[in-house]
Design an enzyme around this catalytic site. Structure first.
Site, PDB file in Angstrom:
ATOM      1  N   ASP A  32      -1.568 -49.314-105.962  1.00  0.00           N
ATOM      2  CA  ASP A  32      -0.613 -50.015-105.093  1.00  0.00           C
ATOM      3  C   ASP A  32      -1.359 -51.056-104.257  1.00  0.00           C
ATOM      4  O   ASP A  32      -2.446 -50.798-103.734  1.00  0.00           O
ATOM      5  CB  ASP A  32       0.109 -49.006-104.181  1.00  0.00           C
ATOM      6  CG  ASP A  32       1.359 -49.603-103.561  1.00  0.00           C
ATOM      7  OD1 ASP A  32       2.461 -49.150-103.914  1.00  0.00           O
ATOM      8  OD2 ASP A  32       1.232 -50.535-102.730  1.00  0.00           O
ATOM      9  N   ILE A  33      -0.771 -52.230-104.139  1.00  0.00           N
ATOM     10  CA  ILE A  33      -1.409 -53.332-103.428  1.00  0.00           C
ATOM     11  C   ILE A  33      -1.437 -53.078-101.916  1.00  0.00           C
ATOM     12  O   ILE A  33      -2.239 -53.679-101.203  1.00  0.00           O
ATOM     13  CB  ILE A  33      -0.653 -54.653-103.757  1.00  0.00           C
ATOM     14  CG1 ILE A  33      -1.564 -55.848-103.596  1.00  0.00           C
ATOM     15  CG2 ILE A  33       0.625 -54.791-102.945  1.00  0.00           C
ATOM     16  CD1 ILE A  33      -0.998 -57.126-104.202  1.00  0.00           C
ATOM     17  N   ASN A  89      11.085 -43.789-104.868  1.00  0.00           N
ATOM     18  CA  ASN A  89      12.049 -44.413-103.968  1.00  0.00           C
ATOM     19  C   ASN A  89      13.161 -44.987-104.840  1.00  0.00           C
ATOM     20  O   ASN A  89      12.895 -45.824-105.706  1.00  0.00           O
ATOM     21  CB  ASN A  89      11.373 -45.512-103.148  1.00  0.00           C
ATOM     22  CG  ASN A  89      10.296 -44.966-102.234  1.00  0.00           C
ATOM     23  OD1 ASN A  89      10.428 -43.863-101.709  1.00  0.00           O
ATOM     24  ND2 ASN A  89       9.223 -45.711-102.044  1.00  0.00           N
ATOM     25  N   GLN A  96      13.778 -48.324-102.047  1.00  0.00           N
ATOM     26  CA  GLN A  96      13.218 -48.948-103.251  1.00  0.00           C
ATOM     27  C   GLN A  96      13.180 -50.456-103.052  1.00  0.00           C
ATOM     28  O   GLN A  96      14.190 -51.070-102.701  1.00  0.00           O
ATOM     29  CB  GLN A  96      14.074 -48.601-104.475  1.00  0.00           C
ATOM     30  CG  GLN A  96      13.530 -49.163-105.774  1.00  0.00           C
ATOM     31  CD  GLN A  96      14.348 -48.738-106.994  1.00  0.00           C
ATOM     32  OE1 GLN A  96      15.414 -48.121-106.857  1.00  0.00           O
ATOM     33  NE2 GLN A  96      13.864 -49.060-108.174  1.00  0.00           N
ATOM     34  N   HIS A 102       9.736 -46.522-110.805  1.00  0.00           N
ATOM     35  CA  HIS A 102       8.295 -46.274-110.760  1.00  0.00           C
ATOM     36  C   HIS A 102       8.019 -45.041-109.922  1.00  0.00           C
ATOM     37  O   HIS A 102       8.799 -44.690-109.036  1.00  0.00           O
ATOM     38  CB  HIS A 102       7.553 -47.485-110.198  1.00  0.00           C
ATOM     39  CG  HIS A 102       8.041 -47.930-108.849  1.00  0.00           C
ATOM     40  ND1 HIS A 102       9.201 -48.662-108.680  1.00  0.00           N
ATOM     41  CD2 HIS A 102       7.551 -47.724-107.614  1.00  0.00           C
ATOM     42  CE1 HIS A 102       9.387 -48.905-107.393  1.00  0.00           C
ATOM     43  NE2 HIS A 102       8.408 -48.327-106.724  1.00  0.00           N
ATOM     44  N   HIS A 104       5.314 -43.159-107.410  1.00  0.00           N
ATOM     45  CA  HIS A 104       4.128 -43.258-106.559  1.00  0.00           C
ATOM     46  C   HIS A 104       3.347 -41.946-106.654  1.00  0.00           C
ATOM     47  O   HIS A 104       3.934 -40.868-106.541  1.00  0.00           O
ATOM     48  CB  HIS A 104       4.518 -43.421-105.088  1.00  0.00           C
ATOM     49  CG  HIS A 104       5.242 -44.686-104.753  1.00  0.00           C
ATOM     50  ND1 HIS A 104       4.651 -45.724-104.057  1.00  0.00           N
ATOM     51  CD2 HIS A 104       6.517 -45.079-104.999  1.00  0.00           C
ATOM     52  CE1 HIS A 104       5.531 -46.698-103.874  1.00  0.00           C
ATOM     53  NE2 HIS A 104       6.677 -46.333-104.440  1.00  0.00           N
TER      54      HIS A 104
END
Ligand code: AMP
Length: 116
Positions: A32-33, A89, A96, A102, A104
């Site tokens: 994750d960025i 989410n 979301q 996706h 996490h």
């Protein structure tokens, strides 16, 4: 299935770079960025679904392969012994922000409950 390409579609095609940690025929995993834990990885199915509500229209193996991918990624990241949190989410109330289903994976620290 939404028509507009999301950022995760672009990561999947290589149009946008990502820090990939795992890939197989079914899933792609990348960091994750904006990490919320020492380990924060996103796992996406290679076939896009926008959110959970679509899964009833999908083949029955889709969710299984996604979660098997999550398990493999967590193992490869060395998270099995200490544990980790898996979060999806979903939709507006679920916060979301990317309309591409996706998962996490958050690890490397103790989590709190309940989530905010
Ligand atoms: P969500 O709120 O569940 O839709 O989460 C979307 C996640 O995608 C957020 O945690 C973002 O930090 C993450 N994200 C957005 N853009 C990128 C990117 N280019 N590379 C990696 N992670 C991203």
């Amino acid at each position: 299935m939404a028509e507009e390409a999301t950022i995760f579609d672009k990561i999947l095609t290589g149009e946008i770079p990502a820090d990939k940690v795992y890939e197989d025929d079914d899933v792609l995993a990348f960091r994750d960025i904006n990490p919320q834990a020492p380990v924060h990885v996103l796992v996406i199915p290679k076939r896009r679904a926008e959110r959970f509500a679509e899964l009833k229209h999908s083949d029955t193996g889709f969710a299984g392969r996604l979660f098997q991918g999550v398990s493999r990624v967590a193992t490869e990241l060395g998270l099995d012994d200490d544990g980790y949190r898996v979060v999806v989410n979903n939709g507006r109330n679920g916060q979301q922000t990317v309309e591409y289903l996706h998962v996490h994976i958050l690890g490397g620290r103790g989590m709190t409950w309940p989530p905010g």
